[in-house]
Design a protein around this motif. Structure first.
Motif, PDB file in Angstrom:
ATOM      1  N   GLN A  93      21.303 -30.989 -47.874  1.00 14.48           N
ATOM      2  CA  GLN A  93      20.563 -31.912 -48.737  1.00 14.48           C
ATOM      3  C   GLN A  93      21.153 -31.909 -50.152  1.00 14.48           C
ATOM      4  O   GLN A  93      21.304 -32.965 -50.768  1.00 14.48           O
ATOM      5  N   THR A  94      21.489 -30.739 -50.641  1.00  9.82           N
ATOM      6  CA  THR A  94      22.104 -30.633 -51.969  1.00  9.82           C
ATOM      7  C   THR A  94      23.451 -31.350 -51.979  1.00  9.82           C
ATOM      8  O   THR A  94      23.768 -32.086 -52.925  1.00  9.82           O
ATOM      9  N   GLN A  95      24.242 -31.144 -50.935  1.00  6.64           N
ATOM     10  CA  GLN A  95      25.535 -31.825 -50.848  1.00  6.64           C
ATOM     11  C   GLN A  95      25.338 -33.344 -50.828  1.00  6.64           C
ATOM     12  O   GLN A  95      26.085 -34.073 -51.491  1.00  6.64           O
ATOM     13  N   HIS A  96      24.351 -33.790 -50.091  1.00  6.94           N
ATOM     14  CA  HIS A  96      24.064 -35.231 -50.015  1.00  6.94           C
ATOM     15  C   HIS A  96      23.689 -35.768 -51.398  1.00  6.94           C
ATOM     16  O   HIS A  96      24.221 -36.793 -51.836  1.00  6.94           O
ATOM     17  N   GLU A  97      22.785 -35.082 -52.065  1.00  9.23           N
ATOM     18  CA  GLU A  97      22.290 -35.554 -53.366  1.00  9.23           C
ATOM     19  C   GLU A  97      23.363 -35.549 -54.445  1.00  9.23           C
ATOM     20  O   GLU A  97      23.340 -36.391 -55.342  1.00  9.23           O
ATOM     21  N   PHE A  98      24.297 -34.600 -54.372  1.00 14.48           N
ATOM     22  CA  PHE A  98      25.300 -34.483 -55.419  1.00 14.48           C
ATOM     23  C   PHE A  98      26.660 -35.056 -55.016  1.00 14.48           C
ATOM     24  O   PHE A  98      27.665 -34.813 -55.681  1.00 14.48           O
ATOM     25  N   GLY A  99      26.674 -35.821 -53.926  1.00 14.73           N
ATOM     26  CA  GLY A  99      27.887 -36.537 -53.546  1.00 14.73           C
ATOM     27  C   GLY A  99      29.042 -35.664 -53.104  1.00 14.73           C
ATOM     28  O   GLY A  99      30.191 -35.963 -53.430  1.00 14.73           O
ATOM     29  N   ALA A 100      28.741 -34.616 -52.354  1.00 11.75           N
ATOM     30  CA  ALA A 100      29.813 -33.755 -51.833  1.00 11.75           C
ATOM     31  C   ALA A 100      30.716 -34.567 -50.903  1.00 11.75           C
ATOM     32  O   ALA A 100      30.322 -35.612 -50.372  1.00 11.75           O
ATOM     33  N   SER A 101      31.905 -34.085 -50.705  1.00 12.48           N
ATOM     34  CA  SER A 101      32.876 -34.788 -49.864  1.00 12.48           C
ATOM     35  C   SER A 101      32.372 -34.862 -48.418  1.00 12.48           C
ATOM     36  O   SER A 101      31.604 -34.005 -47.968  1.00 12.48           O
ATOM     37  N   PRO A 102      32.830 -35.877 -47.696  1.00  6.26           N
ATOM     38  CA  PRO A 102      32.460 -35.972 -46.286  1.00  6.26           C
ATOM     39  C   PRO A 102      32.839 -34.707 -45.495  1.00  6.26           C
ATOM     40  O   PRO A 102      32.085 -34.283 -44.611  1.00  6.26           O
ATOM     41  N   ASP A 103      33.979 -34.097 -45.825  1.00  4.73           N
ATOM     42  CA  ASP A 103      34.396 -32.885 -45.117  1.00  4.73           C
ATOM     43  C   ASP A 103      33.421 -31.728 -45.350  1.00  4.73           C
ATOM     44  O   ASP A 103      33.113 -30.974 -44.427  1.00  4.73           O
ATOM     45  N   ASP A 104      32.946 -31.580 -46.582  1.00  4.10           N
ATOM     46  CA  ASP A 104      31.983 -30.517 -46.877  1.00  4.10           C
ATOM     47  C   ASP A 104      30.673 -30.750 -46.130  1.00  4.10           C
ATOM     48  O   ASP A 104      30.092 -29.822 -45.562  1.00  4.10           O
ATOM     49  N   ARG A 105      30.201 -31.994 -46.130  1.00  2.81           N
ATOM     50  CA  ARG A 105      28.962 -32.306 -45.420  1.00  2.81           C
ATOM     51  C   ARG A 105      29.136 -32.120 -43.916  1.00  2.81           C
ATOM     52  O   ARG A 105      28.244 -31.623 -43.239  1.00  2.81           O
ATOM     53  N   ARG A 106      30.299 -32.525 -43.400  1.00  5.65           N
ATOM     54  CA  ARG A 106      30.577 -32.358 -41.970  1.00  5.65           C
ATOM     55  C   ARG A 106      30.564 -30.885 -41.588  1.00  5.65           C
ATOM     56  O   ARG A 106      29.988 -30.501 -40.575  1.00  5.65           O
ATOM     57  N   MET A 107      31.182 -30.033 -42.405  1.00  4.20           N
ATOM     58  CA  MET A 107      31.229 -28.600 -42.109  1.00  4.20           C
ATOM     59  C   MET A 107      29.820 -28.005 -42.070  1.00  4.20           C
ATOM     60  O   MET A 107      29.485 -27.235 -41.177  1.00  4.20           O
ATOM     61  N   THR A 108      28.999 -28.376 -43.024  1.00  6.43           N
ATOM     62  CA  THR A 108      27.628 -27.866 -43.042  1.00  6.43           C
ATOM     63  C   THR A 108      26.868 -28.375 -41.818  1.00  6.43           C
ATOM     64  O   THR A 108      26.150 -27.609 -41.162  1.00  6.43           O
TER      65      THR A 108
END
Length: 174
Positions: A29-44
């Protein structure tokens, strides 16, 4: 020789999985809200899906049948298995998508909602019934732990999930 594990009993082991996944959902959720890279979100998301897949499998293979036999509460455990199926369907959707696709983050968030509702119900109903039943929850914890380790090994490990700690390793950290 029995396996030494760092859990009080089966409920403690399963609830530690719940807590880990909850932290991963917060991270996503934090990655989503702060615009993390697609790769970071995919890994999580991959970590979430892998942890949940193993968790649901050990519950369905070992814990639920033992609780069902000890309590005779088929309706409760049938409901829990239906909720597992809902989670499996969402996991399959997530795994079939790319993190840059529309709906990816929403699907992970939908999984988070379903899992948190399931966890609350499991804690309040299934775990309580297990604790008040004649089940050997300490012995069951060993069986769950060993099966969990076997599933992790068969999967080639779970992406960046912390390994289970033995009591000796926990003492070293103290």
């Amino acid at each position: 020789m029995s396996t030494a594990i760092a859990y009080e009993d089966a409920v403690d082991l399963l609830d530690s999985d719940h807590k880990l996944v909850q932290k991963l959902f917060i991270q996503f959720q934090t990655q989503h809200e702060f615009g993390a890279s697609p790769d970071d979100r995919r890994m999580t998301a991959e970590r979430i899906c892998a942890a949940l897949t193993i968790h649901t499998q050990i519950e369905e293979e070992i814990f639920y049948p033992a609780v069902r036999e000890a309590t005779g509460d088929d309706a409760l455990l049938d409901h829990a298995e239906e909720e597992h199926q809902e989670a499996k369907d969402l996991i399959a959707r997530i795994q079939g998508m790319g993190p840059e696709e529309d709906g990816y983050d929403e699907c992970v968030q939908q999984l988070a909602g379903a899992i948190m509702a399931h966890v609350m119900e499991e804690r309040e109903r299934v775990f309580l019934q297990a604790r008040y039943s004649p089940l050997d929850l300490r012995g069951l914890a060993v069986a769950l732990f060993e099966r969990k380790q076997a599933l992790k090994s068969a999967a080639g490990g779970v992406p960046e999930l912390p390994s289970e700690k033995t009591p000796e390793q926990m003492e070293e950290q103290s």
